[in-house]
Design a protein around this motif. Structure first.
Motif, PDB file in Angstrom:
ATOM      1  N   GLU A   2      27.382  13.677  -6.086  1.00  0.00           N
ATOM      2  CA  GLU A   2      28.391  13.288  -7.062  1.00  0.00           C
ATOM      3  C   GLU A   2      28.203  11.828  -7.443  1.00  0.00           C
ATOM      4  O   GLU A   2      28.074  10.968  -6.583  1.00  0.00           O
ATOM      5  CB  GLU A   2      29.798  13.511  -6.506  1.00  0.00           C
ATOM      6  CG  GLU A   2      30.888  13.265  -7.531  1.00  0.00           C
ATOM      7  CD  GLU A   2      32.269  13.667  -7.028  1.00  0.00           C
ATOM      8  OE1 GLU A   2      33.135  12.779  -6.912  1.00  0.00           O
ATOM      9  OE2 GLU A   2      32.469  14.868  -6.743  1.00  0.00           O
ATOM     10  N   LEU A   3      28.183  11.567  -8.734  1.00  0.00           N
ATOM     11  CA  LEU A   3      27.994  10.221  -9.254  1.00  0.00           C
ATOM     12  C   LEU A   3      29.199   9.840 -10.096  1.00  0.00           C
ATOM     13  O   LEU A   3      29.738  10.661 -10.838  1.00  0.00           O
ATOM     14  CB  LEU A   3      26.723  10.153 -10.109  1.00  0.00           C
ATOM     15  CG  LEU A   3      25.420  10.634  -9.451  1.00  0.00           C
ATOM     16  CD1 LEU A   3      24.287  10.644 -10.456  1.00  0.00           C
ATOM     17  CD2 LEU A   3      25.072   9.766  -8.250  1.00  0.00           C
ATOM     18  N   GLN A   4      29.626   8.582  -9.978  1.00  0.00           N
ATOM     19  CA  GLN A   4      30.795   8.096 -10.714  1.00  0.00           C
ATOM     20  C   GLN A   4      30.402   6.875 -11.528  1.00  0.00           C
ATOM     21  O   GLN A   4      29.786   5.936 -11.006  1.00  0.00           O
ATOM     22  CB  GLN A   4      31.914   7.732  -9.731  1.00  0.00           C
ATOM     23  CG  GLN A   4      33.233   7.380 -10.391  1.00  0.00           C
ATOM     24  CD  GLN A   4      34.006   8.611 -10.864  1.00  0.00           C
ATOM     25  OE1 GLN A   4      33.944   9.656 -10.221  1.00  0.00           O
ATOM     26  NE2 GLN A   4      34.714   8.477 -11.973  1.00  0.00           N
ATOM     27  N   HIS A   5      30.742   6.883 -12.814  1.00  0.00           N
ATOM     28  CA  HIS A   5      30.430   5.763 -13.685  1.00  0.00           C
ATOM     29  C   HIS A   5      31.596   5.486 -14.623  1.00  0.00           C
ATOM     30  O   HIS A   5      32.419   6.369 -14.885  1.00  0.00           O
ATOM     31  CB  HIS A   5      29.171   6.041 -14.522  1.00  0.00           C
ATOM     32  CG  HIS A   5      27.944   6.286 -13.712  1.00  0.00           C
ATOM     33  ND1 HIS A   5      27.504   7.556 -13.398  1.00  0.00           N
ATOM     34  CD2 HIS A   5      27.065   5.432 -13.145  1.00  0.00           C
ATOM     35  CE1 HIS A   5      26.399   7.469 -12.676  1.00  0.00           C
ATOM     36  NE2 HIS A   5      26.115   6.193 -12.513  1.00  0.00           N
ATOM     37  N   ARG A 109      32.478  11.437 -14.305  1.00  0.00           N
ATOM     38  CA  ARG A 109      32.129  11.948 -12.968  1.00  0.00           C
ATOM     39  C   ARG A 109      31.104  13.070 -13.137  1.00  0.00           C
ATOM     40  O   ARG A 109      31.326  14.016 -13.889  1.00  0.00           O
ATOM     41  CB  ARG A 109      33.364  12.487 -12.248  1.00  0.00           C
ATOM     42  CG  ARG A 109      33.066  12.891 -10.789  1.00  0.00           C
ATOM     43  CD  ARG A 109      34.301  13.371 -10.048  1.00  0.00           C
ATOM     44  NE  ARG A 109      34.725  14.695 -10.489  1.00  0.00           N
ATOM     45  CZ  ARG A 109      35.776  14.943 -11.234  1.00  0.00           C
ATOM     46  NH1 ARG A 109      36.524  13.945 -11.686  1.00  0.00           N
ATOM     47  NH2 ARG A 109      36.097  16.174 -11.585  1.00  0.00           N
ATOM     48  N   THR A 110      29.975  12.944 -12.446  1.00  0.00           N
ATOM     49  CA  THR A 110      28.892  13.908 -12.589  1.00  0.00           C
ATOM     50  C   THR A 110      28.572  14.547 -11.248  1.00  0.00           C
ATOM     51  O   THR A 110      28.282  13.860 -10.266  1.00  0.00           O
ATOM     52  CB  THR A 110      27.610  13.226 -13.126  1.00  0.00           C
ATOM     53  OG1 THR A 110      27.914  12.540 -14.343  1.00  0.00           O
ATOM     54  CG2 THR A 110      26.521  14.246 -13.383  1.00  0.00           C
ATOM     55  N   ASP A 111      28.649  15.863 -11.210  1.00  0.00           N
ATOM     56  CA  ASP A 111      28.232  16.630 -10.030  1.00  0.00           C
ATOM     57  C   ASP A 111      26.838  17.166 -10.339  1.00  0.00           C
ATOM     58  O   ASP A 111      26.678  18.088 -11.141  1.00  0.00           O
ATOM     59  CB  ASP A 111      29.217  17.771  -9.777  1.00  0.00           C
ATOM     60  CG  ASP A 111      28.921  18.497  -8.470  1.00  0.00           C
ATOM     61  OD1 ASP A 111      27.969  18.110  -7.777  1.00  0.00           O
ATOM     62  OD2 ASP A 111      29.641  19.465  -8.152  1.00  0.00           O
ATOM     63  N   ARG A 123      19.290  10.603  -3.237  1.00  0.00           N
ATOM     64  CA  ARG A 123      20.550  10.266  -3.874  1.00  0.00           C
ATOM     65  C   ARG A 123      20.633   8.796  -4.278  1.00  0.00           C
ATOM     66  O   ARG A 123      21.091   8.469  -5.370  1.00  0.00           O
ATOM     67  CB  ARG A 123      21.714  10.593  -2.930  1.00  0.00           C
ATOM     68  CG  ARG A 123      23.067  10.398  -3.604  1.00  0.00           C
ATOM     69  CD  ARG A 123      24.219  10.539  -2.623  1.00  0.00           C
ATOM     70  NE  ARG A 123      25.492  10.520  -3.321  1.00  0.00           N
ATOM     71  CZ  ARG A 123      26.054   9.441  -3.862  1.00  0.00           C
ATOM     72  NH1 ARG A 123      25.433   8.276  -3.774  1.00  0.00           N
ATOM     73  NH2 ARG A 123      27.208   9.506  -4.491  1.00  0.00           N
ATOM     74  N   ALA A 127      21.181   7.618  -8.071  1.00  0.00           N
ATOM     75  CA  ALA A 127      22.424   6.915  -8.430  1.00  0.00           C
ATOM     76  C   ALA A 127      22.105   5.627  -9.179  1.00  0.00           C
ATOM     77  O   ALA A 127      22.774   5.276 -10.160  1.00  0.00           O
ATOM     78  CB  ALA A 127      23.230   6.615  -7.172  1.00  0.00           C
ATOM     79  N   GLU A 128      21.063   4.916  -8.723  1.00  0.00           N
ATOM     80  CA  GLU A 128      20.656   3.677  -9.395  1.00  0.00           C
ATOM     81  C   GLU A 128      20.152   3.973 -10.800  1.00  0.00           C
ATOM     82  O   GLU A 128      20.461   3.254 -11.761  1.00  0.00           O
ATOM     83  CB  GLU A 128      19.565   2.979  -8.579  1.00  0.00           C
ATOM     84  CG  GLU A 128      19.135   1.640  -9.165  1.00  0.00           C
ATOM     85  CD  GLU A 128      18.084   0.947  -8.313  1.00  0.00           C
ATOM     86  OE1 GLU A 128      17.520  -0.047  -8.778  1.00  0.00           O
ATOM     87  OE2 GLU A 128      17.841   1.415  -7.182  1.00  0.00           O
ATOM     88  N   GLY A 130      21.069   6.505 -12.584  1.00  0.00           N
ATOM     89  CA  GLY A 130      22.256   6.857 -13.355  1.00  0.00           C
ATOM     90  C   GLY A 130      22.995   5.631 -13.849  1.00  0.00           C
ATOM     91  O   GLY A 130      23.449   5.588 -15.002  1.00  0.00           O
ATOM     92  N   ASP A 131      23.119   4.621 -13.004  1.00  0.00           N
ATOM     93  CA  ASP A 131      23.795   3.374 -13.407  1.00  0.00           C
ATOM     94  C   ASP A 131      23.095   2.737 -14.600  1.00  0.00           C
ATOM     95  O   ASP A 131      23.743   2.303 -15.570  1.00  0.00           O
ATOM     96  CB  ASP A 131      23.822   2.380 -12.238  1.00  0.00           C
ATOM     97  CG  ASP A 131      24.735   2.838 -11.115  1.00  0.00           C
ATOM     98  OD1 ASP A 131      25.598   3.703 -11.358  1.00  0.00           O
ATOM     99  OD2 ASP A 131      24.577   2.338  -9.978  1.00  0.00           O
TER     100      ASP A 131
END
Length: 218
Positions: A2-5, A109-111, A123, A127-128, A130-131
């Protein structure tokens, strides 16, 4: 995983909401993405991802399962499969828009589930990536929302026909090593060097073994 941005765009919610639903308008802000068809709910297209010298293309669909205009909340479920391989990617993206000062805050929010070659990064690296991608997307979207609409120019018949036949330009693939930054690139280079060294050692051992066998036969 799960990623949050979160990012902001310099326009009111009333303008940001329809803009994010305008897939043809925002797709160029997504590296590697190409939209083939969109009927207002389902998007069909592809995403190209580059991992070092290897380019992987995912083809699939994305469906808006929820578009709550009153709450400014949308849910997008996307899934794709490698065109040449067994890798898959699936993501459920939930975005909520909130008015902030003179702009709009977008919480995403991405699952995400990925298999195949891109999954090797793990992960932390994803995540990096994705940022960085969300930051690029936000900058591109903000520019598109604030720039004046381009003036349409009349073209001669032959030029207009040629432009329509050519279709949209092929997008550049999303380079994961470049998007992840220098540290990941260094780790990848170190791994490549280690594999190269291992290959050299194995080849030398094979040559020695062949040489010994040749001497014994003599």
């Amino acid at each position: 995983m799960e990623l949050q941005h979160e990012f902001t765009v310099p326009v009111p919610v009333g303008e940001a909401w329809p803009a994010l639903l305008d897939i043809e308008r925002v797709a160029p802000c997504l590296p590697g993405a190409a939209v083939e068809e969109y009927d207002g709910k389902t998007v069909t297209g592809s995403v190209k991802v580059k991992v070092g010298p290897v380019t992987v293309t995912y083809r699939g669909t994305a469906v808006f399962e929820e578009q709550d205009e009153a709450a400014h909340r949308m849910v997008l479920v996307a899934s794709g499969r490698e065109t040449r391989g067994q890798g898959t990617a699936r993501a459920t993206v939930t975005a909520e828009l909130t008015g902030r000062d003179c702009g709009t805050a977008v919480s995403v929010r991405t699952d995400l589930t990925v298999t195949g070659r891109p999954a090797q990064f793990g992960r932390g690296v994803l995540a990096e990536v994705g940022d960085r991608l969300v930051s690029q997307f936000a900058d591109c979207l903000a520019q598109r929302l604030t720039e004046p609409a381009p003036a349409t120019e009349e073209r001669p018949g032959e030029e207009a026909t040629a432009a329509a036949t050519a279709g949209p330009a092929e997008p550049e693939p999303l380079d994961l090593l470049h998007a992840a930054g220098l540290p990941v690139a260094k780790r990848a280079a170190a791994l490549a060097a280690a594999l190269a060294a291992l290959t050299v050692v194995v080849l030398r051992l094979r040559r020695r073994d062949r040489s010994r066998h040749g001497r014994r036969r003599r």
